[in-house]
Design a protein around this motif. Structure first.
Motif, PDB file in Angstrom:
ATOM      1  N   ARG A   1      33.178  24.524  48.933  1.00 42.80           N
ATOM      2  CA  ARG A   1      32.875  23.395  48.058  1.00 42.80           C
ATOM      3  C   ARG A   1      32.626  22.094  48.828  1.00 42.80           C
ATOM      4  O   ARG A   1      32.247  21.091  48.225  1.00 42.80           O
ATOM      5  N   HIS A   2      32.840  22.124  50.140  1.00 43.47           N
ATOM      6  CA  HIS A   2      32.617  20.914  50.939  1.00 43.47           C
ATOM      7  C   HIS A   2      31.664  21.249  52.089  1.00 43.47           C
ATOM      8  O   HIS A   2      30.675  21.934  51.891  1.00 43.47           O
ATOM      9  N   GLN A   3      31.960  20.798  53.284  1.00 43.37           N
ATOM     10  CA  GLN A   3      31.011  20.998  54.383  1.00 43.37           C
ATOM     11  C   GLN A   3      30.972  22.437  54.890  1.00 43.37           C
ATOM     12  O   GLN A   3      29.968  22.890  55.423  1.00 43.37           O
ATOM     13  N   LEU A   4      32.080  23.174  54.734  1.00 38.82           N
ATOM     14  CA  LEU A   4      32.169  24.520  55.296  1.00 38.82           C
ATOM     15  C   LEU A   4      31.507  25.530  54.371  1.00 38.82           C
ATOM     16  O   LEU A   4      31.730  25.496  53.155  1.00 38.82           O
ATOM     17  N   PRO A   5      30.689  26.435  54.902  1.00 39.12           N
ATOM     18  CA  PRO A   5      30.026  27.432  54.051  1.00 39.12           C
ATOM     19  C   PRO A   5      31.025  28.428  53.481  1.00 39.12           C
ATOM     20  O   PRO A   5      32.029  28.771  54.110  1.00 39.12           O
ATOM     21  N   GLY A   6      30.738  28.908  52.272  1.00 43.43           N
ATOM     22  CA  GLY A   6      31.635  29.839  51.604  1.00 43.43           C
ATOM     23  C   GLY A   6      31.041  31.230  51.480  1.00 43.43           C
ATOM     24  O   GLY A   6      29.816  31.416  51.496  1.00 43.43           O
ATOM     25  N   GLU A   7      31.932  32.199  51.340  1.00 47.49           N
ATOM     26  CA  GLU A   7      31.512  33.590  51.189  1.00 47.49           C
ATOM     27  C   GLU A   7      32.434  34.270  50.183  1.00 47.49           C
ATOM     28  O   GLU A   7      33.630  34.013  50.141  1.00 47.49           O
ATOM     29  N   VAL A   8      31.844  35.142  49.368  1.00 51.01           N
ATOM     30  CA  VAL A   8      32.602  35.923  48.386  1.00 51.01           C
ATOM     31  C   VAL A   8      32.341  37.396  48.664  1.00 51.01           C
ATOM     32  O   VAL A   8      31.176  37.833  48.695  1.00 51.01           O
ATOM     33  N   LEU A   9      33.398  38.162  48.885  1.00 51.80           N
ATOM     34  CA  LEU A   9      33.295  39.606  49.080  1.00 51.80           C
ATOM     35  C   LEU A   9      33.890  40.296  47.854  1.00 51.80           C
ATOM     36  O   LEU A   9      35.073  40.115  47.553  1.00 51.80           O
ATOM     37  N   ILE A  10      33.071  41.086  47.159  1.00 48.03           N
ATOM     38  CA  ILE A  10      33.530  41.803  45.969  1.00 48.03           C
ATOM     39  C   ILE A  10      33.600  43.286  46.304  1.00 48.03           C
ATOM     40  O   ILE A  10      32.573  43.934  46.542  1.00 48.03           O
ATOM     41  N   GLN A  11      34.806  43.821  46.328  1.00 45.23           N
ATOM     42  CA  GLN A  11      34.975  45.251  46.586  1.00 45.23           C
ATOM     43  C   GLN A  11      34.653  46.023  45.308  1.00 45.23           C
ATOM     44  O   GLN A  11      35.173  45.719  44.242  1.00 45.23           O
ATOM     45  N   THR A  12      33.800  47.029  45.430  1.00 44.99           N
ATOM     46  CA  THR A  12      33.368  47.750  44.232  1.00 44.99           C
ATOM     47  C   THR A  12      32.883  49.151  44.575  1.00 44.99           C
ATOM     48  O   THR A  12      32.392  49.396  45.678  1.00 44.99           O
ATOM     49  N   GLU A  13      33.005  50.047  43.612  1.00 41.06           N
ATOM     50  CA  GLU A  13      32.406  51.369  43.725  1.00 41.06           C
ATOM     51  C   GLU A  13      31.044  51.413  43.031  1.00 41.06           C
ATOM     52  O   GLU A  13      30.413  52.462  42.961  1.00 41.06           O
ATOM     53  N   TYR A  14      30.612  50.260  42.522  1.00 43.46           N
ATOM     54  CA  TYR A  14      29.332  50.178  41.812  1.00 43.46           C
ATOM     55  C   TYR A  14      28.542  48.981  42.344  1.00 43.46           C
ATOM     56  O   TYR A  14      28.252  48.036  41.613  1.00 43.46           O
ATOM     57  N   PRO A  15      28.169  49.015  43.620  1.00 41.31           N
ATOM     58  CA  PRO A  15      27.530  47.833  44.233  1.00 41.31           C
ATOM     59  C   PRO A  15      26.176  47.480  43.631  1.00 41.31           C
ATOM     60  O   PRO A  15      25.713  46.355  43.791  1.00 41.31           O
ATOM     61  N   ASP A  16      25.527  48.430  42.937  1.00 41.67           N
ATOM     62  CA  ASP A  16      24.213  48.158  42.361  1.00 41.67           C
ATOM     63  C   ASP A  16      24.286  47.798  40.882  1.00 41.67           C
ATOM     64  O   ASP A  16      23.250  47.729  40.208  1.00 41.67           O
ATOM     65  N   HIS A  17      25.474  47.562  40.376  1.00 41.90           N
ATOM     66  CA  HIS A  17      25.604  47.223  38.958  1.00 41.90           C
ATOM     67  C   HIS A  17      24.900  45.890  38.678  1.00 41.90           C
ATOM     68  O   HIS A  17      24.983  44.950  39.479  1.00 41.90           O
ATOM     69  N   PRO A  18      24.183  45.774  37.558  1.00 42.86           N
ATOM     70  CA  PRO A  18      23.448  44.532  37.257  1.00 42.86           C
ATOM     71  C   PRO A  18      24.335  43.286  37.236  1.00 42.86           C
ATOM     72  O   PRO A  18      23.867  42.195  37.600  1.00 42.86           O
TER      73      PRO A  18
END
Length: 662
Positions: free
Chosen positions: A521-538
């Motif tokens: 939310r500030h100067q540092l870039p953010g990353e979100v990792l979502i663990q899933t068995e359905y990586p291609d879900h819409p």
């Protein structure tokens, strides 16, 4: 002799006639009165006069006397109308609506000992930080220029500065001598927002209305608002009933949040009541969210609401986080943690940045089980399992509160090797402590932050940089700004993809976008990792593209094809009893007595998904109509019959209009 009708806190949809004692000038409507009720010798009740009448069905000599509570002021006409609307729309007794809307002290006819002195209004502190962005300024100008009732949807990505828009709009209202009402979904969000509002408006009188406020303070806030002495009212859903004679603006932050819907007693939506109140008072209302409810988004798309967009983050150097799905189908997880997530946390530790591991399940494990005989830790009072809480060595039901010690051996077969199955935040905390013994780990859930003081202490600890890894539930999903938080790892999200509730995908998308928005939310870039068995879900693809609109349009198309809200209107009749058969029998009887209305469908009575809670068994019946008018006409007719029914002893029933839970 003056005759009046009084609303009392009773579970019956009727008013009571009394003769008014004592001299009073003008209309007595809105006055609190002390009245005898029931057999002689029973304690008096406090009620609200809803109006004067010229005659009564009862002989005048049989009418009892109502004594005005002279120490309390009359409630205004607008407040009475607001309560009448809620009673009519939610089909709830008017007396109970009024009792709910009043602070506890006032509904007892008591006045708090003293009111706080009024502070000068209208002065503000210069806004800190940068000037508004172009998008923010466009939104501010539109709200400030609104003439009369307008519903705005302020759709801004996480970190886009929605709060700044709210504050500048409130500033304009205060400058004109008006009052502002600002609603937030949870008590946990109130302290930091209150601090920000007080810093911005140091000379304004700000009162807070939440269930966590002491009774005397809540009553003082209500009376200050009623007298026009409060400039800003900040609170959770119950604050929508605060009387405000100079009301100029209503703000509903995180309008999508299900916490705005009351789930017991008067089952109202504070967001919807706030919109009605804005129309009643002919003032603008701002609904803010990064992930609006689909109903709200639909209204914005068809022009019923005015859309104000904040597509970029307010801090020029801050970008939306990168969202990556981690395919866990071929991985052996370490207590639910993938190698990619572990490596990402390690990288943030080396860079002295903060990580958040998100799992919306508290406790150590959802269940304790015996692999030898199949015993599992069930709650004897609910159709649910006892959750293992290893920190305090207890099994605990999250529905009724039942607790039990962890058994030394299986209660059925005596096996000493009982095992936890699944994982909660406590188990993640244990594993992360093993993986990163040097890290400062902070778990934040309803167990570790079970009071406002503890919650505030945890937040201060995070802001001071005294935590490297946060483990949290939905408490951390919204409204928080942690400058050094650059990684969010999501564990256990897949279950909601295939839930029976048609609202589950909407809630999951909102939850993941909100919690992911805590990073970068500030100067540092953010990353979100979502663990899933359905990586291609819409749903995950839309999250990765930060494309709420595409997700919403797809969901709305599905709902329109299925006839779900907002393309239909629903109510849920629920019953509970000691035995499920009694609850189902009542609902079947209710169906047999239902009037015939074209366009209204009654579905079969069924047990609720969690059919037993605290030794009470529950069933429900869905009513659906194509028109809101048809639905309420049907309910008015039907409920007259249901209220006259004699029900088995111990059976209780209620109606939920516009239900959120199925």
């Amino acid at each position: 002799m003056r005759l009046v009708q009084v609303a009392l806190d009773l579970p019956v949809p009727r008013l009571f006639d009394y003769r008014l004692e004592g001299a009073i000038e003008g209309d007595p409507a809105g006055r609190l009165v002390k009245v005898p009720f029931g057999p002689s010798g029973k304690p008096s009740k406090i009620g609200v006069v809803v109006g004067a009448i010229t005659h009564s069905d009862q002989p005048a000599e049989k009418l009892k006397a109502a004594e005005i509570v002279a120490t309390l002021p009359a409630l205004p006409h607008e407040w009475l109308e607001l309560c009448r609307f809620c009673a009519q729309y939610y089909h709830h007794p008017l007396g109970q609506v009024m009792a709910f809307a009043l602070p506890p002290l006032l509904r007892q006819g008591k006045r708090p000992r003293q009111l706080q002195p009024k502070v000068g209004a209208g002065e503000t502190a210069p806004p800190a930080g940068n000037r508004p962005t172009a998008d923010q300024q466009t939104a501010i100008d539109a709200i400030v220029a609104a003439q009369g009732f307008t519903t705005f949807l302020l759709h801004g990505v996480t970190g886009s500065g929605k709060t700044e828009v709210y504050l500048r709009a409130i500033e304009a209202v205060l400058a004109k001598g008006g009052q502002a009402l600002m609603l937030v979904p949870e008590i946990a969000l109130t302290p930091q927002l209150e601090a920000r509002v007080r810093d911005r408006f140091p000379a304004a009188r700000i009162v807070v209305a939440t269930s966590g406020v002491a009774d005397a303070a809540r009553a003082r806030a209500f009376l200050a608002a009623l007298a026009g002495e409060a400039d800003i009212v900040l609170g959770t859903r119950l604050a929508v009933f605060m009387p405000l004679p100079r009301l100029g603006l209503i703000v509903v932050d995180e309008e999508h949040d299900p916490s705005f819907k009351q789930q017991d007693g008067l089952r109202y939506s504070a967001r919807d009541v706030a919109i009605w109140r804005a129309r009643q008072r002919n003032v603008p209302i701002v609904l803010g969210s990064a992930t609006p409810s689909l109903e709200t988004f639909h209204h914005a798309m068809n022009g019923r609401y005015t859309l104000l967009a904040l597509p970029e983050r307010a801090v020029a150097t801050a970008e939306l986080p990168t969202v990556v799905t981690v395919d866990t189908r071929q991985q052996k997880l370490q207590d639910g943690l993938s190698q990619e997530l572990i490596a990402a946390v390690s990288e943030r530790l080396q860079r002295k940045e903060q990580s958040l591991v998100f799992l919306n399940r508290r406790g150590y494990a959802p269940v304790l089980a015996c692999p030898a005989c199949g015993w599992i830790s069930r709650c004897r009072r609910c159709a649910a399992n006892l959750v293992l809480h290893l920190v305090d060595r207890r099994l605990r039901c999250h529905h009724c509160g039942l607790e039990a010690p962890i058994p030394r051996a299986c209660p059925d077969c005596g096996n000493l090797d009982t095992q936890p199955f699944g994982r909660g935040t406590q188990r993640l905390e244990e594993r992360l402590a093993t993986l990163f013994p040097e890290a400062r780990i902070l778990r934040i859930d309803r167990d570790s932050a079970d009071s406002p003081r503890k919650w505030q202490a945890l937040l201060e600890k995070i802001h001071r940089g005294e935590a490297d890894i946060l483990i949290g539930t939905q408490m951390l999903a919204k409204g928080h700004d942690f400058p050094r938080l650059t990684l969010v790892g999501v564990v256990g999200a897949d279950a909601a993809l295939f839930a029976a509730d048609f609202r589950a995908p909407e809630r999951l998308f909102g939850q993941l976008m909100q919690v992911g928005g805590r990073s970068g939310r500030h100067q540092l870039p953010g990353e979100v990792l979502i663990q899933t068995e359905y990586p291609d879900h819409p749903l995950y693809r839309a999250l990765a593209a930060h494309d709420y609109a595409a997700f919403a349009r797809e969901q709305l198309d599905d709902r329109e094809a299925a006839g779900f809200p907002p393309f239909s209107f629903q109510a849920m009749l629920r019953a509970e009893a000691g035995e499920l058969a009694d609850a189902l029998a009542f609902l079947k009887d209710a169906v047999s007595r239902a009037p015939s209305f074209a366009g209204v469908t009654l579905y079969d009575p069924v047990p609720m998904r969690l059919f037993r809670v605290n030794s009470r068994e529950r069933a429900q019946l869905l009513v659906e109509a194509k028109s809101r008018r048809e639905l309420h006409a049907f309910l008015d007719d039907w409920l007259t019959t249901l209220h006259a029914l004699k029900t088995p002893r111990g059976l209780r029933w209620h109606l939920d209009v516009d239900p959120l839970d199925y």
